[in-house]
Design an enzyme around this catalytic site. Structure first.
Site, PDB file in Angstrom:
ATOM      1  N   LYS A  50       0.803  -1.225   0.000  1.00 20.26           N
ATOM      2  CA  LYS A  50       0.000   0.000   0.000  1.00 20.26           C
ATOM      3  C   LYS A  50       0.839   1.281   0.000  1.00 20.26           C
ATOM      4  CE  LYS A  50      -4.361  -1.518   0.348  1.00 20.26           C
ATOM      5  NZ  LYS A  50      -5.454  -1.090  -0.559  1.00 20.26           N
ATOM      6  N   SER A 299       0.989  -9.816  -0.785  1.00 21.54           N
ATOM      7  CA  SER A 299       0.674  -8.384  -0.696  1.00 21.54           C
ATOM      8  C   SER A 299       1.106  -7.749   0.614  1.00 21.54           C
ATOM      9  CB  SER A 299      -0.823  -8.160  -0.911  1.00 21.54           C
ATOM     10  OG  SER A 299      -1.575  -8.960  -0.009  1.00 21.54           O
TER      11      SER A 299
END
Length: 325
Positions: A50, A299
């Site tokens: 992110k 991720s």
């Protein structure tokens, strides 16, 4: 802002890569089996991909916009990334946090200096809009923004540069920012982009089948351990990318997520539940599809410690040899 239906491409991602140079880590690929590797976004300073989208979006704001503060809504990783970005830039950050967020992720946001506003999950977007009205800050949403999408796409550009013979990239899907960016980066390359998501939060797979965005009930989505993928519907900007650039989206059950988590941790890859979903998706593919030279995106590694303890001692999911062959 990019209009819904407008697709980003490699040039948008390349511009984002320039902005991220010296900020985001160029994360490594770890080979786990012949023809299968994982992209290690757990190695970012905030433990997840992110950071890429958050910094790129913030970097494109005028200085006076940034000075008024950055605002978002997030269950954890995006909020943590934006708080990190705000601290680096020396500006305020407010994160609207749903009441079902993992405690460790909430604490990490607070530790970085973010002001937290706790609300019921269904009120997160409206509450963030209210904070923007109150503070004059700028909303940087977790996925449905072209600069966020382009920033996340640098994951895909790095994969292609480091592994030019890759045939398939498997990507976890929540709101769709990561897979949209990666699909944009790989657009025209011939690399197959495959999404993977929890069955309990399988809105992207349902949307692909229906040919239009499908929204799932919040209470169903909230039940998955993959807390970073608890979006109930794809974004207006991410949906066209998933519709047009993603080959397919597979779903995996909670036992498969737990099993992939065990395998990854045994291989020295400290993933969170959401970070294991792409690997779980690859493990669930038919043999012919698994034979493609594949990179699965891990991720993030900001795992819920209580959930992980249950997984590693075998209480969550089936036991099995932690291998990928």
């Amino acid at each position: 802002m990019t209009r819904p239906g407008t697709l980003l491409g490699p040039s948008d991602v390349a511009a984002a890569a320039t902005a991220l140079d010296g900020v985001a880590v160029r994360t490594p690929l770890t080979d786990l089996a012949p023809g299968f590797a994982v992209k290690r976004e757990d190695r970012q300073p905030v433990g997840a991909f992110k950071l890429r989208g958050a910094f790129h979006a913030a970097s494109r704001l005028a200085p006076e916009q940034r000075a008024a503060g950055l605002v978002t809504h997030s269950s954890g990783n995006h909020g943590r990334a934006l708080a990190w970005v705000a601290r680096r830039l020396g500006v305020p950050c407010t994160v609207v946090v749903p009441d079902d967020a993992v405690a460790a992720k909430v604490a990490a946001m607070a530790d970085l200096g973010a002001r937290l506003v706790r609300v019921p999950a269904d009120e997160r977007e409206s509450a963030a809009a209210a904070v923007v009205d109150e503070t004059g800050g700028t909303l940087i949403p977790p996925y449905d923004h072209p600069d966020v999408i382009a920033g996340q796409g640098t994951v895909g550009a790095e994969i292609l540069a480091d592994r030019p013979d890759v045939e398939q990239v498997v990507v976890p899907v929540g709101g769709g920012g990561l897979i949209s960016g990666i699909a944009a980066a790989l657009r025209g390359s011939g690399v197959r982009v495959l999404g993977a998501e929890p069955a309990l939060a399988g809105d992207a797979a349902a949307s692909k089948r229906a040919g239009e965005r499908v929204r799932l009930p919040r209470e169903q989505v909230a039940a998955t351990a993959a807390d970073g993928l608890r979006a109930t519907v794809l974004g207006e900007l991410t949906w066209p990318h998933v519709r047009d650039l993603v080959a397919d989206v597979v779903t995996v059950d909670e036992d498969a997520i737990a099993d992939a988590t065990r395998r990854l941790h045994a291989a020295g890859v400290p993933c969170e539940a959401s970070g294991a979903v792409a690997t779980a998706g690859w493990l669930a593919l038919p043999t012919a599809e698994r034979a493609r030279r594949t990179v699965a995106v891990v991720s993030g590694g900001n795992v819920d410690p209580q959930w992980l303890a249950g997984v590693l001692d075998g209480r969550a999911g089936p036991s099995g040899a932690p291998t990928f062959g």
